[in-house]
Design an enzyme around this catalytic site. Structure first.
Site, short mmCIF file in Angstrom:
data_model
loop_
_atom_site.label_atom_id
_atom_site.label_comp_id
_atom_site.label_asym_id
_atom_site.label_seq_id
_atom_site.Cartn_x
_atom_site.Cartn_y
_atom_site.Cartn_z
N HIS A 35 -16.94 7.57 0.79
CA HIS A 35 -17.89 6.69 1.47
C HIS A 35 -17.16 5.53 2.15
O HIS A 35 -17.39 5.23 3.32
CB HIS A 35 -18.90 6.17 0.44
CG HIS A 35 -19.91 5.21 0.98
ND1 HIS A 35 -21.19 5.57 1.31
CD2 HIS A 35 -19.82 3.87 1.21
CE1 HIS A 35 -21.85 4.50 1.74
NE2 HIS A 35 -21.04 3.45 1.69
N GLU A 36 -16.27 4.87 1.41
CA GLU A 36 -15.60 3.70 1.95
C GLU A 36 -14.60 4.08 3.05
O GLU A 36 -14.43 3.35 4.02
CB GLU A 36 -14.90 2.92 0.83
CG GLU A 36 -15.83 2.41 -0.26
CD GLU A 36 -16.97 1.53 0.26
OE1 GLU A 36 -16.89 1.03 1.40
OE2 GLU A 36 -17.96 1.36 -0.49
N HIS A 59 -16.36 4.24 6.27
CA HIS A 59 -16.43 2.93 6.93
C HIS A 59 -15.10 2.60 7.61
O HIS A 59 -15.08 2.10 8.75
CB HIS A 59 -16.75 1.83 5.91
CG HIS A 59 -18.16 1.82 5.42
ND1 HIS A 59 -19.25 1.88 6.26
CD2 HIS A 59 -18.66 1.72 4.15
CE1 HIS A 59 -20.36 1.82 5.53
NE2 HIS A 59 -20.03 1.74 4.26
#
Length: 386
Positions: A230-231, A234
């Site tokens: 997920h990170e 980003h």
């Protein structure tokens, strides 16, 4: 070089089976004074059971990545326009085009050991999870560091401790992914910088994750490694799927249906916006659903990541300009060599002796001239001596 890609779901099943077989990473409470988690999160880190599906993070904002603003949206739009204008048709998503040099930093406090964060063998497992999730990218683990520092164990987003940690440990250029596994506060699982952040603060670039969110950790249901996925999404330029709620442009990706709020668990059939775009993208890595529910990046998200990589993280392949060669001054032309004049040889004058205006006879001339020269002057006994 082209690298094969992997199925994220199959890889997570295999990795989870490995850790359930007895290789689960241990974890301890952050007893050095940094008590930033509530009782429920502390209980998870201490290994208390949540086998009934209890999620202490449900309803919380568990990702600390800053919320993008209009300036970010404008930069994304420009990057996408440039990418789409130069995009190759029929892009093959089954091969890797980008190799990402990756550095993993394991931080532990004064009363912890390195294995309380992530074992070295689990570091590579986390990288394998990334490679299974991201088509077109290969994360190449260059180095894993381990640092004992109680100030860097239990810090908050944007804190002085975080900035000092990153300034001290970060490696590589703008294309290098730096991952920091440690204990973090404010009920967060992790956060990341966006590609547009790099130029303003290169040393702060990277991804921070709660150590117990790694594969085999104790942060269930977020302990199959996809907090990192997920990170990194980003870090490559993606927003949350619920960005902007049901109004506006949402996450700016056309093939992710709008979502009113983060989803938790794995709520199949959830349609929180009901505007005809389809069910919420609960299996998307950029939502907040359980790790076991996440397995998808859309084609539009892949294009976004490629565009942002090209605009903000790709190193220039153009060789630096060749400096102009120093002007070459030809050596001065030597002056022409004037040959030395040939000395003139003046023939000895022919002397003619005369006596009283008449040439002397041979004998007489000799005597006359001899007498003339001996007297150092003409016309003493001869009328001329030339």
């Amino acid at each position: 070089m082209k690298y094969p890609t992997f199925s994220p779901s199959l890889y997570k099943v295999a990795a989870a089976a490995f850790f359930l077989a007895g290789s689960v990473v241990s974890a301890h409470d952050d007893s050095d004074g940094h008590h930033h988690h509530n009782h429920h999160l502390r209980a998870l880190r201490e290994g208390e059971s949540n086998g009934n599906g209890y999620n202490p993070w449900a309803g919380m904002d568990i990702c600390g990545t800053r919320k993008p603003g209009k300036d970010d949206d404008d930069k994304v739009a420009k990057a996408m326009e440039k990418w789409n204008n130069g995009k190759k048709p029929n892009r093959d998503l089954e091969v890797v085009d980008v190799v990402v040099p990756t550095y993993m930093h394991l931080i532990y406090g004064s009363t912890e050991s390195q294995n309380d964060v992530i074992r070295n063998d689990n570091a590579q497992v986390q990288i394998d999870i990334l490679n299974a999730a991201f088509d077109g990218y290969f994360f190449d683990l260059i180095e894993t560091t381990a640092t004992k520092n109680s100030e860097w164990w239990g810090f908050r987003y944007g804190s002085t401790a975080e900035r000092q940690m990153k300034a001290s440990l970060r490696m590589g250029d703008k294309n290098a992914l730096n991952i920091y596994y440690t204990n973090i506060g404010d009920n967060l699982l992790g956060w990341a910088t966006l590609p547009t952040d790099y130029d303003n603060n290169p040393s702060y670039d990277g991804v921070v994750c709660l150590h117990s969110s790694a594969m085999g950790g104790t942060a269930a249901p977020y302990n199959q490694g996809d907090t990192l996925t997920h990170e990194v999404g980003h870090w490559l330029g993606l927003y949350h799927t619920f960005q902007g709620g049901c109004r506006g442009q949402g996450d700016g990706v056309d093939d992710t249906p709008a979502e009113s709020s983060p989803a938790s668990g794995c709520p199949t059939g959830r349609d929180s916006c009901r505007r005809g775009e389809g069910d919420d993208p609960i299996t998307n890595f950029m939502d907040y659903t359980d790790d076991s529910c996440m397995n998808t990046f859309t084609s539009g998200q892949k294009d976004r990541m490629d565009a942002m990589w090209s605009a903000y993280r790709q190193l220039s392949t153009t060789p630096p300009p060749t400096p102009p060669a120093a002007p070459t001054t030809p050596p001065p032309t030597p002056p022409p060599v004037t040959p030395a004049p040939t000395p003139m040889t003046t023939p000895a004058p022919t002397r003619t002796c005369t006596a009283n205006g008449s040439p002397c006879s041979k004998k007489r001339c000799r005597d006359c001239c001899s007498n003339c020269y001996s007297q150092r002057g003409p016309n003493r006994s001869c009328s001329a001596c030339q």
